[in-house]
Write an enzyme that holds these catalytic residues in place. Structure first.
Site, PDB file in Angstrom:
ATOM      1  N   LYS A  29       0.843  -1.196   0.000  1.00  0.00           N
ATOM      2  CA  LYS A  29       0.000   0.000   0.000  1.00  0.00           C
ATOM      3  C   LYS A  29       0.880   1.248   0.000  1.00  0.00           C
ATOM      4  O   LYS A  29       1.873   1.310   0.732  1.00  0.00           O
ATOM      5  CB  LYS A  29      -0.901  -0.020   1.240  1.00  0.00           C
ATOM      6  N   SER A  59      -9.317   1.506   3.282  1.00  0.00           N
ATOM      7  CA  SER A  59      -8.581   2.287   2.305  1.00  0.00           C
ATOM      8  C   SER A  59      -7.568   1.492   1.486  1.00  0.00           C
ATOM      9  O   SER A  59      -7.026   2.001   0.500  1.00  0.00           O
ATOM     10  CB  SER A  59      -7.859   3.441   3.016  1.00  0.00           C
ATOM     11  N   SER A 115      -9.486  -0.852   7.393  1.00  0.00           N
ATOM     12  CA  SER A 115      -8.944  -0.651   6.053  1.00  0.00           C
ATOM     13  C   SER A 115      -8.219  -1.839   5.447  1.00  0.00           C
ATOM     14  O   SER A 115      -7.864  -1.801   4.270  1.00  0.00           O
ATOM     15  CB  SER A 115      -8.019   0.571   6.035  1.00  0.00           C
TER      16      SER A 115
END
Length: 366
Positions: A21, A98, A122
């Site tokens: 990420k 996210s 997330s």
């Protein structure tokens, strides 16, 4: 499909392919946190984030850095600047966030392991939306040095994989203290929260058949959301107030910064005090049962065209406040996206969660 913000490699003969990420530093790459103004203000990372040391030591290949919602703030998984990763199971539905890019990269088979961060869900929410497995780790177990902060007292790094064994492999790389797996949980506490669709609850109950299941409850559940809001918004403001009204900051994130500016020191102190009481309540219940079980989402993921009223973090965020680990894994159900079972364990109980998840996977395959 906007999975990657930075693509680094696509081959690793015999090696593990990893997606990171873009809130986690990778040496030689600018960390954007999914935000154009952050990218413009940031310099190239001179070192990997601390959590990647095991990835490097194992000889795994970091394929690239994945898309996320701007500054990790939204659980939807969309990004107006870098593009929104397409949910491979249902392209009209949200990918979840996210850590959307990491989950989609895993679900499409581009990588073996995705790394994400989880402050209110997330890792687990995109895993649930994309039909894969995600683990929110115990707060503090995986080092956060070199990780973009949303709310440092809640943030964790966790793995996403296609099955529980892949998550176990990810934890071996992330947690230097990873231990051999114990026996699976013997007693499961079944937690039911108002607002979950009947079909989801039935799929969870069916998946747990054959285990010793006890109905349990957490009286402090409804009071967690005020404390969560105060901590997330207050710590977001403390870490990133310089970005308030900055050119290029999205409306959602800028609104969160404005709200964070209004979090008073007293409100934040009260929230932190409530967190201590909530952690004690959850820990007490986890001394009565081995793990807790509930869904990850209240219903099928919502469409990208209409997600504003869907309570994405309703079932995930309270466990960030408690600091405990939680595993999201798909279970058999109707529809394009399988229902996601969430298993919650005691502090540093990731091994127990994974052992229980592996046993459930085996049982469900049979």
């Amino acid at each position: 499909m906007s999975v990657w913000i930075t693509r680094l490699s696509s081959s690793a003969p015999g090696g593990l392919l990893v997606a990171v990420k873009d809130a986690i530093d990778v040496a030689g790459v600018v960390t954007t946190a999914g935000s154009a103004p952050v990218r413009a203000r940031s310099e190239t990372a001179t070192a990997d984030a601390a959590c990647l040391s095991g990835v490097r030591a194992a000889g795994a290949v970091i394929v690239g850095k994945t898309t996320l919602t701007e500054m990790c703030v939204s659980p939807v998984g969309d990004n107006a600047v870098f593009g929104t990763p397409v949910n491979p199971l249902a392209p009209s539905l949200i990918p979840g966030g996210s850590s959307s890019g990491s989950a989609v990269a895993v679900a499409t088979g581009e990588v073996d392991l995705g790394l994400g961060t989880d402050t209110g869900g997330s890792v687990r929410i995109p895993a649930a939306c994309c039909g894969v497995v995600g683990l929110k780790t115990t707060w503090g177990r995986v080092p956060l040095g070199g990780v973009w902060p949303l709310a440092p007292s809640l943030d964790v790094v966790g793995p996403i994989a296609r099955d529980v064994s892949g998550v176990v492999e990810g934890m071996r790389l992330l947690a230097p203290d990873w231990a051999e797996l114990p026996a699976p949980a013997r007693v499961v506490g079944r937690l039911r929260i108002e607002g979950v669709e009947d079909a989801v609850e039935k799929a969870i109950d069916q998946a747990l058949k054959g285990l010793e299941v006890r109905e349990v409850w957490l009286p402090g559940w409804d009071d967690t959301y005020e404390a969560l809001d105060a901590i997330i918004l207050g710590e977001l403001w403390q870490a990133h107030h310089a970005l308030l009204d900055a050119d290029g900051v999205g409306e959602f994130v800028n609104g969160a910064l404005h709200a964070g500016r209004d979090v008073t020191p007293r409100r934040l102190r009260d929230a932190l005090a409530y967190r201590a009481a909530w952690q004690a309540e959850v820990s007490a219940l986890l001394r009565e049962v081995d793990v807790l079980a509930l869904p990850t989402l209240v219903a099928d993921p919502p469409p990208l065209s209409d997600f504003t009223r869907f309570p994405l973090t309703l079932l995930t965020a309270p466990f960030n406040l408690a600091g405990v680990p939680a595993l999201a894994m798909p279970v058999p159900s109707d529809g394009p996206v399988p229902v996601s079972l969430q298993l919650v364990g005691p502090l540093n109980g990731e091994e127990l969660l994974c052992a229980t998840g592996l046993a459930l996977e085996l049982s469900l395959r049979r």
